[in-house]
Design an enzyme around this catalytic site. Structure first.
Site, short mmCIF file in Angstrom:
data_model
loop_
_atom_site.label_atom_id
_atom_site.label_comp_id
_atom_site.label_asym_id
_atom_site.label_seq_id
_atom_site.Cartn_x
_atom_site.Cartn_y
_atom_site.Cartn_z
N PRO A 32 -0.83 4.13 83.04
CA PRO A 32 -1.69 5.14 82.45
C PRO A 32 -1.97 4.96 80.96
O PRO A 32 -1.07 4.61 80.20
CB PRO A 32 -0.95 6.46 82.70
CG PRO A 32 0.43 6.07 83.06
CD PRO A 32 0.37 4.71 83.67
N ARG A 49 -6.90 3.83 71.38
CA ARG A 49 -5.78 4.76 71.42
C ARG A 49 -4.72 4.39 70.37
O ARG A 49 -4.28 3.24 70.35
CB ARG A 49 -5.19 4.63 72.82
CG ARG A 49 -3.85 5.22 73.01
CD ARG A 49 -3.19 4.69 74.29
NE ARG A 49 -1.99 5.45 74.54
CZ ARG A 49 -0.98 5.02 75.28
NH1 ARG A 49 -1.04 3.85 75.87
NH2 ARG A 49 0.08 5.76 75.43
N HIS A 64 9.28 5.59 82.11
CA HIS A 64 10.36 6.49 81.73
C HIS A 64 10.56 7.64 82.71
O HIS A 64 11.45 8.46 82.52
CB HIS A 64 10.08 7.06 80.32
CG HIS A 64 9.52 6.05 79.37
ND1 HIS A 64 10.17 4.89 79.05
CD2 HIS A 64 8.32 6.01 78.69
CE1 HIS A 64 9.42 4.19 78.20
NE2 HIS A 64 8.30 4.84 77.98
N ASP A 81 11.58 2.21 92.63
CA ASP A 81 11.92 1.86 94.02
C ASP A 81 11.01 0.76 94.56
O ASP A 81 11.45 -0.12 95.30
CB ASP A 81 11.82 3.09 94.93
CG ASP A 81 13.08 3.94 94.92
OD1 ASP A 81 14.08 3.54 94.28
OD2 ASP A 81 13.07 5.02 95.55
N SER A 116 4.71 -1.78 72.40
CA SER A 116 5.54 -1.29 71.30
C SER A 116 7.01 -1.52 71.62
O SER A 116 7.37 -1.76 72.78
CB SER A 116 5.28 0.22 71.11
OG SER A 116 5.65 0.93 72.28
N ARG A 139 11.47 3.95 69.25
CA ARG A 139 10.66 5.18 69.29
C ARG A 139 11.50 6.36 69.82
O ARG A 139 12.72 6.32 69.76
CB ARG A 139 9.41 4.91 70.14
CG ARG A 139 8.56 3.77 69.53
CD ARG A 139 7.33 3.47 70.36
NE ARG A 139 6.39 4.58 70.33
CZ ARG A 139 5.34 4.68 71.15
NH1 ARG A 139 5.10 3.71 72.04
NH2 ARG A 139 4.52 5.71 71.08
N ARG A 172 11.78 7.36 75.49
CA ARG A 172 11.23 6.03 75.77
C ARG A 172 12.32 4.96 75.92
O ARG A 172 12.04 3.80 76.17
CB ARG A 172 10.24 5.60 74.68
CG ARG A 172 8.99 6.44 74.64
CD ARG A 172 7.98 5.91 73.64
NE ARG A 172 7.14 6.97 73.15
CZ ARG A 172 6.03 7.42 73.76
NH1 ARG A 172 5.61 6.86 74.87
NH2 ARG A 172 5.33 8.41 73.25
C1 DQA Z 1 4.08 1.52 76.35
C2 DQA Z 1 5.24 2.36 75.82
C3 DQA Z 1 5.33 3.68 76.59
O1 DQA Z 1 6.42 4.45 76.11
C4 DQA Z 1 4.07 4.47 76.43
O2 DQA Z 1 4.13 5.65 77.21
C5 DQA Z 1 2.84 3.69 76.74
C6 DQA Z 1 2.78 2.29 76.33
C7 DQA Z 1 3.89 0.24 75.50
O3 DQA Z 1 3.25 -0.69 76.01
O4 DQA Z 1 4.33 0.17 74.36
O5 DQA Z 1 1.85 4.23 77.22
O6 DQA Z 1 4.38 1.12 77.67
#
Ligand code: DQA
Length: 137
Positions: free
Chosen positions: A9, A17, A77, A84, A99, A104, A108
């Protein structure tokens, strides 16, 4: 070699974003570069904002592809069901994040995918995907 990149998502919004965290490039532009750079690999990309669609795709490719590179985004998360699915398949999965999720918020730091992943790559921007590809070479 057949590799599938599955993005969860809000990753369809890359480039628009939270640019300070996720960068200025759209995934589609990056994917064209990846396909060119790794043209000996059959690379496919799927993105969905819907948990069940991600599970369907994992099941669809999870017994025939050589690898799955999975950025389940926030579902990482929260989703026991995606965890599964990763456990159920025979194709190895590398979990990636743009990231560094560990630098963070605490929520996360949890991953329902990592326990059944081949490995986890986080914090290198879009290069995380490239490092994941290289891990299969
Ligand atoms: C993410 C890190 C996730 O915590 C976050 O909800 C994202 C992007 C990342 O690629 O850094 O949507 O997966």
């Amino acid at each position: 070699m057949k590799l599938m990149i599955i993005n969860g998502p809000n990753l369809n919004l890359l480039g628009k974003r939270e640019k300070a965290i996720y960068g200025k490039k759209s995934f589609d532009d990056f994917f064209v570069e990846l396909q060119f750079k790794y043209r000996d690999i059959e690379l496919t990309h799927f993105q969905s904002n819907v948990e069940g669609e991600i599970i369907n795709k994992i099941q669809e490719v999870g017994y025939s592809f050589d690898g799955i590179i999975l950025n389940a985004a926030a579902y990482t998360h929260t989703s026991l069901a995606i965890g599964d699915a990763v456990k159920a398949i025979s194709t190895p999965v590398v979990e990636v994040h743009i990231s560094n999720t560990f630098s963070r918020e605490d929520f996360r730091h949890v991953s329902y995918i990592a326990p059944n992943a081949k490995g986890v790559i986080a914090g290198f921007g879009l290069q995380s995907y490239e490092l994941a590809i290289q891990s299969f070479m």
